[in-house]
Design a protein around this motif. Structure first.
Motif, PDB file in Angstrom:
ATOM      1  N   SER A 151       7.742  -6.792  18.672  1.00  0.00           N
ATOM      2  CA  SER A 151       6.735  -7.847  18.548  1.00  0.00           C
ATOM      3  C   SER A 151       7.012  -8.842  17.428  1.00  0.00           C
ATOM      4  N   SER A 152       7.827  -8.452  16.443  1.00  0.00           N
ATOM      5  CA  SER A 152       8.043  -9.327  15.290  1.00  0.00           C
ATOM      6  C   SER A 152       9.495  -9.698  15.070  1.00  0.00           C
ATOM      7  N   ASP A 153      10.366  -9.314  15.970  1.00  0.00           N
ATOM      8  CA  ASP A 153      11.794  -9.578  15.823  1.00  0.00           C
ATOM      9  C   ASP A 153      12.279  -9.102  14.455  1.00  0.00           C
ATOM     10  N   MET A 154      13.015  -9.948  13.727  1.00  0.00           N
ATOM     11  CA  MET A 154      13.569  -9.541  12.435  1.00  0.00           C
ATOM     12  C   MET A 154      12.479  -9.251  11.410  1.00  0.00           C
ATOM     13  N   LEU A 155      11.321  -9.902  11.535  1.00  0.00           N
ATOM     14  CA  LEU A 155      10.242  -9.665  10.582  1.00  0.00           C
ATOM     15  C   LEU A 155       9.617  -8.286  10.756  1.00  0.00           C
ATOM     16  N   GLY A 156      10.065  -7.536  11.747  1.00  0.00           N
ATOM     17  CA  GLY A 156       9.618  -6.160  11.926  1.00  0.00           C
ATOM     18  C   GLY A 156      10.163  -5.244  10.854  1.00  0.00           C
ATOM     19  N   CYS A 157      11.171  -5.699  10.122  1.00  0.00           N
ATOM     20  CA  CYS A 157      11.672  -4.950   8.960  1.00  0.00           C
ATOM     21  C   CYS A 157      10.878  -5.432   7.755  1.00  0.00           C
ATOM     22  N   GLY A 158      10.112  -4.527   7.152  1.00  0.00           N
ATOM     23  CA  GLY A 158       9.282  -4.895   6.005  1.00  0.00           C
ATOM     24  C   GLY A 158      10.084  -5.465   4.847  1.00  0.00           C
ATOM     25  N   PHE A 159      11.253  -4.896   4.566  1.00  0.00           N
ATOM     26  CA  PHE A 159      12.081  -5.394   3.470  1.00  0.00           C
ATOM     27  C   PHE A 159      12.501  -6.828   3.765  1.00  0.00           C
ATOM     28  N   PHE A 160      12.981  -7.079   4.992  1.00  0.00           N
ATOM     29  CA  PHE A 160      13.428  -8.422   5.342  1.00  0.00           C
ATOM     30  C   PHE A 160      12.284  -9.420   5.221  1.00  0.00           C
ATOM     31  N   LYS A 161      11.099  -9.040   5.681  1.00  0.00           N
ATOM     32  CA  LYS A 161       9.946  -9.945   5.616  1.00  0.00           C
ATOM     33  C   LYS A 161       9.625 -10.291   4.165  1.00  0.00           C
ATOM     34  N   LEU A 162       9.620  -9.309   3.272  1.00  0.00           N
ATOM     35  CA  LEU A 162       9.358  -9.576   1.846  1.00  0.00           C
ATOM     36  C   LEU A 162      10.437 -10.446   1.234  1.00  0.00           C
ATOM     37  N   TRP A 163      11.687 -10.181   1.601  1.00  0.00           N
ATOM     38  CA  TRP A 163      12.819 -10.952   1.072  1.00  0.00           C
ATOM     39  C   TRP A 163      12.741 -12.386   1.552  1.00  0.00           C
ATOM     40  N   LEU A 164      12.539 -12.576   2.851  1.00  0.00           N
ATOM     41  CA  LEU A 164      12.510 -13.911   3.442  1.00  0.00           C
ATOM     42  C   LEU A 164      11.379 -14.761   2.905  1.00  0.00           C
ATOM     43  N   THR A 165      10.242 -14.139   2.628  1.00  0.00           N
ATOM     44  CA  THR A 165       9.078 -14.882   2.158  1.00  0.00           C
ATOM     45  C   THR A 165       9.005 -14.983   0.636  1.00  0.00           C
ATOM     46  N   GLY A 166      10.079 -14.559  -0.052  1.00  0.00           N
ATOM     47  CA  GLY A 166      10.139 -14.722  -1.509  1.00  0.00           C
ATOM     48  C   GLY A 166       9.294 -13.758  -2.308  1.00  0.00           C
ATOM     49  N   ARG A 167       8.845 -12.666  -1.700  1.00  0.00           N
ATOM     50  CA  ARG A 167       7.982 -11.724  -2.402  1.00  0.00           C
ATOM     51  C   ARG A 167       8.702 -10.916  -3.478  1.00  0.00           C
TER      52      ARG A 167
END
Length: 141
Positions: free
Chosen positions: A123-139
């Motif tokens: 449902s979230s493609d690459m953003l389904g990886c929590g680490f990637f989502k935090l990294w991509l969004t600058g968290r």
């Protein structure tokens, strides 16, 4: 912060002697980091790979280097090393943000005998990886 929180400072050197991008020299030693944490009420101890021997887990040298998000599998290839974010974590720690840099990391992981990997979900493609989502969004910044 709770005074019973414990942070372990790992002194094991980075595995690669040729990162894809020069790394800045460390401005703090493990002892200085431990002292700073202790001064703030934390428990801190400097650990080495030898001191962690009883907690080390054997991995399949030809297994998949994968994220540790808890997705279970009976696939024996998943017996490789694990780290939050898989190859994204290596990229983040080295300051790599280009596709070329990610490709270099996958080649490096492969040269060590492991299968590089990343994951997403249906449902979230690459953003389904929590680490990637935090990294991509600058968290992590």
């Amino acid at each position: 912060m709770a005074s019973n929180t414990k942070i372990e400072v790992d002194t094991v050197a980075e595995a690669s002697s040729t990162p894809s991008k020069p790394q800045p020299s460390a401005s703090l030693t493990p002892a200085q980091i431990a002292a700073a944490l202790k001064s703030r009420g934390w428990e801190a101890e400097i650990i080495t790979d030898v001191s962690m021997g009883s907690e080390m887990v054997s991995v399949d040298p030809e297994g998949i280097l994968k994220c540790v998000d808890g997705r279970g599998s009976d696939n024996k290839k998943f017996g490789g090393p694990k780290m939050p974010g898989g190859i994204y974590a290596i990229a983040h720690n080295r300051g790599v943000t280009s596709l070329k840099g990610l490709k270099e990391i996958t080649k490096e992981v492969s040269s060590k005998g492991h299968v590089p990997s990343v994951h997403g979900d249906h449902s979230s493609d690459m953003l389904g990886c929590g680490f990637f989502k935090l990294w991509l969004t600058g968290r992590f910044d």
